[in-house]
Design an enzyme around this catalytic site. Sequence first.
Site, PDB file in Angstrom:
ATOM      1  N   SER A 311      12.440  25.458  47.630  1.00 53.75           N
ATOM      2  CA  SER A 311      12.640  26.324  46.468  1.00 53.75           C
ATOM      3  C   SER A 311      11.656  25.985  45.356  1.00 53.75           C
ATOM      4  CB  SER A 311      14.056  26.174  45.918  1.00 53.75           C
ATOM      5  OG  SER A 311      14.167  26.930  44.725  1.00 53.75           O
ATOM      6  N   LYS A 366      19.936  25.862  51.302  1.00 59.64           N
ATOM      7  CA  LYS A 366      18.985  26.718  50.580  1.00 59.64           C
ATOM      8  C   LYS A 366      19.578  28.114  50.381  1.00 59.64           C
ATOM      9  CE  LYS A 366      15.305  28.220  48.566  1.00 59.64           C
ATOM     10  NZ  LYS A 366      14.983  29.553  48.825  1.00 59.64           N
ATOM     11  N   HIS A 369      21.905  27.930  47.615  1.00 59.38           N
ATOM     12  CA  HIS A 369      21.062  27.849  46.410  1.00 59.38           C
ATOM     13  C   HIS A 369      20.713  29.271  45.961  1.00 59.38           C
ATOM     14  CE1 HIS A 369      17.043  28.148  44.591  1.00 59.38           C
ATOM     15  NE2 HIS A 369      17.238  26.942  44.078  1.00 59.38           N
ATOM     16  N   ASN A 370      20.293  30.083  46.921  1.00 60.35           N
ATOM     17  CA  ASN A 370      19.899  31.443  46.569  1.00 60.35           C
ATOM     18  C   ASN A 370      21.090  32.277  46.108  1.00 60.35           C
ATOM     19  OD1 ASN A 370      17.435  30.559  47.447  1.00 60.35           O
ATOM     20  ND2 ASN A 370      16.931  32.437  48.523  1.00 60.35           N
ATOM     21  N   GLU A 373      21.608  31.360  42.709  1.00 59.82           N
ATOM     22  CA  GLU A 373      20.469  31.974  41.990  1.00 59.82           C
ATOM     23  C   GLU A 373      20.755  33.456  41.695  1.00 59.82           C
ATOM     24  OE1 GLU A 373      16.461  31.306  43.845  1.00 59.82           O
ATOM     25  OE2 GLU A 373      16.477  33.487  44.075  1.00 59.82           O
TER      26      GLU A 373
END
Length: 643
Positions: A311, A366, A369-370, A373
């Site tokens: 990222s 990840k 994470h997105n 986000e």
Amino acid sequence: MNLNFKEAIHYQKKKPLNQVIFIIGVSGVGKSTVGQLLSDELSIPYFDGDDFHSEENIAKMSSGQPLNDEDREGWLIAINKFASKKLAHNSFIIACSALKQKYREILQSGMERNVNWVHLFGSFDQIFERINSRSDHFMSSELLQSQFDILEDPINALQINVNLTPEEIVQTIKSEMGIKSQFGLFGLGVMGKSLCRNLSRNGFKISMFNRHVEGVEENIAQDFKAGHPELSHAVPFDDIAAFVDSLQRPRKIMLMVNAGNTVDLVIENLLPHLSKNDILIDGGNSNYVKTNERVEYLKTKNIHFIGAGVSGGENGALTGPSIMPSGSKEGYKNIESFLGAVAAKDQNNLPCCTYIGPEGSGHFVKMVHNGIEYVEMQLLAEIGSILAAQGQNQNEIANTLESWKDTTNSYLLEITINIFRKKEGEDWLLKKILDKAGNKGTGNWTTIASAQLGVPSTLIAAALFARYTSFNKEERIVHSENFSKTKKIITDIDLDEIRDAYQFARIINHYQGFKLLDAASISFSWDLNLSEIARIWTNGCIIKSTLMEELVPVLSNTNNILINQHFRALINQYKPAIKIVVAQSIANEIAVPCLSESVQFFNGITRANSSANIIQAQRDYFGAHTYKRIDDDSGKNYHTNWN
Ligand code: 6PG
């Protein structure tokens, strides 16, 4: 004299990347002969590991007793200390049996980036014969066998068969370590290019590959190298076989290609050229389920596969991304020093990169994470709409957000401030951007994974569906004409209340994100370390924030942020604000799906008695699905004949 090797070892910028070459193997493989010869060839010093034994060890060995691990520990530490000091001045060679992995770990401790292993190997018979054919040497077959018994094959070493002559062995070492690259980057898109530059700036000798597509992608790697002085030592390729051959073994190749079938195609194209123990790293946003499959598949081919979430976008990849690697742990050990060097650093200067866990856990992390986000972005968009509805122009909105930085800073807040301020000519650029939000699928996958795991990641779903709603531009235009907005009916909301509502929703977002990780960790037996994940998200990545920094110690004690006293106090402090902001937004017909879902979810998760008893009754009514009773804790299922 091999100048390439010298160039490679002196090109390091950050730390003096002098190199130590450990020549290892059982007694009788010719470590000292090769070490001496190599030393002459490279004009760097040679040391014999045996010279570092204590008097006690020497006495023990002289009396014919073999050394045990305890005896060896002090000896290995002595070599390590000597080597660490020596590295500050120059490169050198040490011969040392180092038969077990744990011995090698002591030897390389603190200088992982500088160590190269050369394993001289041969069959028992071959070596037994070699030793005993020497007039001055005899070794009993038991003693040699005991060395073979403890030998753990080093996966990260250059393996050379002692069938070759010492001169040939030295030439092999020279050509592998001198000319060959330490790391390969496959795919020179935006992220791949930035990572190449980052690796080179960190002093690594890399090979770079980009495919050749006639008239479309030609000389990409060559042109890229030519345009960037820091790539002067990087080697460009558009031929897969030559690219793979240019890498030191075990080869370390990072794929920066589009997620999806391309990854499988690239793997199949690479496989015929790879050898046992080579390492492939998928640095794209791949679906974790596919990464699970690829890790398993490549195990059958003796290739270590690492799924690494990366990222930070283009700039992060260049200056230091956050990296979330998972899969083969053995393989990871071999690439840790590369990823650690290029990753962003946290407040304690530790790399924002950590081994996440087995299988595709890195890509799962990840993906979440997105998801977080998506929500953080959507919340800022909703706040922007509320502030605009209050009559603030873009500059004023930027100023309001700017004033929040002291209490709640984040990368996304900072870029959003810049976005609001950006002008094109006389007008705001934002006003010219079509309001249809795109996506590349990770928010979708997070929502699917949450549903599959039975976890209410409601904010992520709300943020995703807000993007989907935005996409229906044509329908929105029609409805906006058919359903005219009511006039503003409520007075302005206090700016501090808007900020507090934003804070409330962000805490719920992070609570949900880490709960999803926790559920996956349990369900897939990944043993995720949530605090460590928060730590590697404190820098380099898109969701880095002061809130994330606060969460690192909290998550080392609990997986449930809302249990923590500090966060409980904050939620209680912000609760009045979120109710007012959401209520007024609804009254004023402003779409705030994430803000409102944060309070809706909160109202649900904080109720001891919910309305789900009605759902259970309905299910039993029409489908005889049964229900449990609160006045019977035996777990028995009840069914009522409702008619
Ligand atoms: C990052 C970003 C990056 C990218 C995603 C999200 O962490 O650097 O998350 O991976 O922006 O592709 O993209 P979408 O918004 O298009 O789904």
